[in-house]
Scaffold this motif. Sequence first.
Motif: not given
Length: 93
Positions: A13-16, A35-37, A48-51
Amino acid sequence: NTRKEAIMDTENPKTAIEYIHSLGRFSGKPGLHRIKALCEALGWNDDPRRIQGFVKRVAHVDRIEWLNMAQCEKVIEGLKAILARQRRKEAEL
């Protein structure tokens, strides 16, 4: 989309936020929305690898969609602590 295609879509994915949103079947869980917020507040949307890494380290689960509610709460509390530290650090500057 078939289930297999849905899983494939979450691989890069491009973003978390897109990653979490792509998990569709868990969109009704309030923990996932929180979590999204928090990811958005932390500025983690660029990778997204961070989350994903955080979830693995904190909840010992490889994929965010596999979190149960207790693990979700653990992740949320960890993200809130990171956000609080980040805001304290910014206030000191």
